[in-house]
Design an enzyme around this catalytic site. Structure first.
Site, mmCIF file in Angstrom:
data_model
loop_
_atom_site.group_PDB
_atom_site.id
_atom_site.type_symbol
_atom_site.label_atom_id
_atom_site.label_comp_id
_atom_site.label_asym_id
_atom_site.label_seq_id
_atom_site.Cartn_x
_atom_site.Cartn_y
_atom_site.Cartn_z
ATOM 1 N N GLU B 111 1.428 -1.105 0.182
ATOM 2 C CA GLU B 111 -0.395 -0.115 -0.359
ATOM 3 C C GLU B 111 1.323 1.395 -0.664
ATOM 4 O OE1 GLU B 111 -2.940 -0.139 3.405
ATOM 5 O OE2 GLU B 111 -4.526 -1.342 2.203
ATOM 6 N N HIS B 225 -8.613 11.106 2.554
ATOM 7 C CA HIS B 225 -8.563 9.454 1.496
ATOM 8 C C HIS B 225 -8.588 9.480 0.600
ATOM 9 C CE1 HIS B 225 -8.292 5.208 0.302
ATOM 10 N NE2 HIS B 225 -7.910 4.592 1.373
ATOM 11 N N ARG B 272 -0.806 9.725 2.230
ATOM 12 C CA ARG B 272 -2.370 9.488 1.713
ATOM 13 C C ARG B 272 -1.887 10.909 1.547
ATOM 14 N NH1 ARG B 272 -5.658 5.550 5.190
ATOM 15 N NH2 ARG B 272 -5.286 3.500 3.707
ATOM 16 N N HIS B 333 -11.100 11.069 5.810
ATOM 17 C CA HIS B 333 -11.040 9.266 6.534
ATOM 18 C C HIS B 333 -11.039 8.731 7.614
ATOM 19 C CE1 HIS B 333 -10.040 5.502 5.110
ATOM 20 N NE2 HIS B 333 -8.707 5.458 5.794
ATOM 21 N N ARG B 368 -0.927 9.918 9.157
ATOM 22 C CA ARG B 368 -0.716 8.328 9.613
ATOM 23 C C ARG B 368 -0.840 7.263 8.051
ATOM 24 N NH1 ARG B 368 -4.642 3.843 9.030
ATOM 25 N NH2 ARG B 368 -6.411 5.747 7.813
#
Lengths: 43, 458
Positions: B111, B225, B272, B333, B368
């Protein structure tokens, strides 16, 4: 006092919590004047 | 009502904590909806853990530290990464079935921000649901755990600086007194018009903690997100997991250009915040309403097998991932800030803990890393349980008052707050708009104080 609509009372507390947390987020955003991580301040 | 441990919230942080507490302690979990309605169940991609021989703690820590803009609490991060395998083993012990290869080896994926394949997943792209369903069935088997659905905590009860429970609301308002109280109420998505969260995520635990005098930290860090499915309908947006990009999908603008390479060398797999801002910039520069996720070059059978849930949801909305570009936008998100806690999940109020998204343990820094949120829940949930198991608290408070409330109507304020937060406290902020937003929110709070909050309804 008679309980009339508990759903409305729940919304009261949710909304109060939303306003409280929004205030705290905005205050923190204003305090950090430089961009960092996912806090991005346009100059 | 009395309980040894009161847990406010019903997501992964709550259940993992409860299941690790000794079975001779009486535990009460209260949830505003029910156990099946939480953000943990919505987690698609997976849970990051260093389980592969080719991976290393150092690499996971480094990736998290880079994504967090080196703002992370390194001690807490070290602890989380180094205990990740044990915490995952415990999940497996509870019966969670992670996806495996035929030879029994756990499957891992990639990811954004990760430099190794270290994301465990379950059911393809329904990792959160598989974990939650398994833990819920474990909770149901435990006679020492009581779950109260449709029950909302409205304030904490304190005796000096010791938390002794909470005032809660279901069909009436009543007190639950406890030796230990854990806040695990999740995020704040409900503050925004567009979010991937459930609508019940209204930051309740953080507000409760603030009113009780808890220290809060890093409240300015909100993660957006990059890829939520775009539709003109407002409200909850379904997530298109980062793992889709992890498996090779591209982000494209309306000119069919892969634009993320302009913003970061890792392209679509940049952290992100960078991808979300890249999308925001494309929308502004090109006057677009959305950008597109292109997975059409991936094997059709692979897409259907690896992302069955996302494939189905897109199809229901008229898009076939195998042939169509998927319209996406960045939406609220995950909340990185929250109630400040130590390694044991303890707040500055005695016997009060916080865990999961509502807590700020410092592991995420200023942003994060993907799939570290579920890991944080189980890491600190376990530590809280251990702390409770090893610290029997002798005093027992009994407050048996109950309360009833009047009826007020103030529903319009919710939408007002969401509009302010979406417009002025979003992906890109500026001082002028923040100051305007501050005034508007203060006005709302003043209305509450003037009309309602000063009433003696507690």
């Amino acid at each position: 006092m008679i309980l009339i609509n508990i759903f409305i009372v729940k919304i009261f507390f949710e909304t109060l919590n939303m306003a409280t947390v929004s205030k705290l987020i905005i205050k923190a955003c204003l305090k950090r004047e430089e961009s960092l991580g996912c806090h991005y301040i346009e100059k | 009502m009395y309980t040894d441990v009161l847990i406010i919230g019903g997501g992964l942080a709550s259940l993992y904590t409860a299941l690790n507490i000794k079975s001779d302690l009486k535990i009460t979990i209260i949830t505003k909806g029910d156990l099946y309605r939480c953000n943990s169940s919505l987690a698609q991609g997976g849970i990051a853990a260093c389980i592969d021989k080719e991976d290393s703690y150092k690499s996971h820590i480094k990736d998290t530290f880079i994504a967090g803009n080196k703002f992370n609490n390194l001690q807490a991060l070290n602890m989380m990464v180094k205990t990740s395998k044990e915490r995952i083993d415990k999940l497996i012990e509870f019966g969670v079935f992670f996806d495996k290869y035929k030879n029994g080896k756990l499957k891992t994926t990639m990811e954004g921000g990760h430099s190794n394949r270290r994301i465990l997943h379950a059911g393809g792209d329904i990792t959160g649901k598989v974990i939650m369903d398994t833990l819920i069935s474990n909770v149901k088997k435990r006679s020492n755990i009581t779950v109260l659905d449709n029950t909302m905590a409205i304030d904490l009860i304190k005796n000096k600086n010791i938390c002794i429970g909470a005032k809660v609301l279901n069909k009436k308002v009543f007190n639950i007194t406890s030796k230990h109280t854990v806040i695990a109420t999740g995020g704040i998505g409900g503050l925004f018009k567009n979010t991937t969260n459930t609508s019940i995520s209204t930051g309740d635990g953080i507000a409760l903690a603030y009113r009780a005098g808890c220290n809060l930290k890093n409240m300015e860090f909100i993660q957006f997100h990059p890829t939520a499915f775009y539709s003109k309908e407002k409200g909850k947006k379904f997530l298109i997991s980062e793992a889709v990009r992890g498996e090779g999908a591209y982000l494209k603008n309306k000119f069919n250009e892969r634009f993320m390479l302009k913003y970061h060398k890792r392209g679509e797999l940049a952290p992100r915040d960078i991808v979300a801002r890249g999308i925001y910039k494309e929308l502004i520069d090109n006057d677009e309403e959305c950008v597109y996720l292109d997975a059409t070059h991936l094997e059709n059978s692979f897409i259907k097998k690896r992302f069955p849930n996302i494939y189905k949801k897109c199809l229901e909305n008229g898009f076939d991932m195998c042939n169509d570009y998927i319209p996406v936008i960045a939406v609220e998100h995950y909340f990185i800030g929250g109630i400040e806690t130590d390694f044991n999940g303890l707040t500055n109020i005695k016997n009060l803990y916080a865990c999961g998204e509502c807590a700020n343990t410092g592991v995420h820094g200023a942003n994060r890393l993907a799939s570290n949120s579920l890991l944080e829940c189980i890491t600190f949930g376990y530590n809280i349980a251990e702390n409770i198991n090893n610290n029997p608290y002798k005093d027992k408070y009994i407050l048996d008052e109950t309360y009833n409330l009047d009826n007020w109507d103030f529903t319009h304020y919710k939408k007002k707050i969401q509009c302010i937060m979406d417009k002025d406290v979003g992906i890109v902020r500026n001082k002028k708009d923040l100051l305007k937003a501050e005034v508007k929110i203060e006005d709302i709070l003043n209305d509450f104080n003037k009309h309602f909050y000063s009433k003696d309804f507690f």
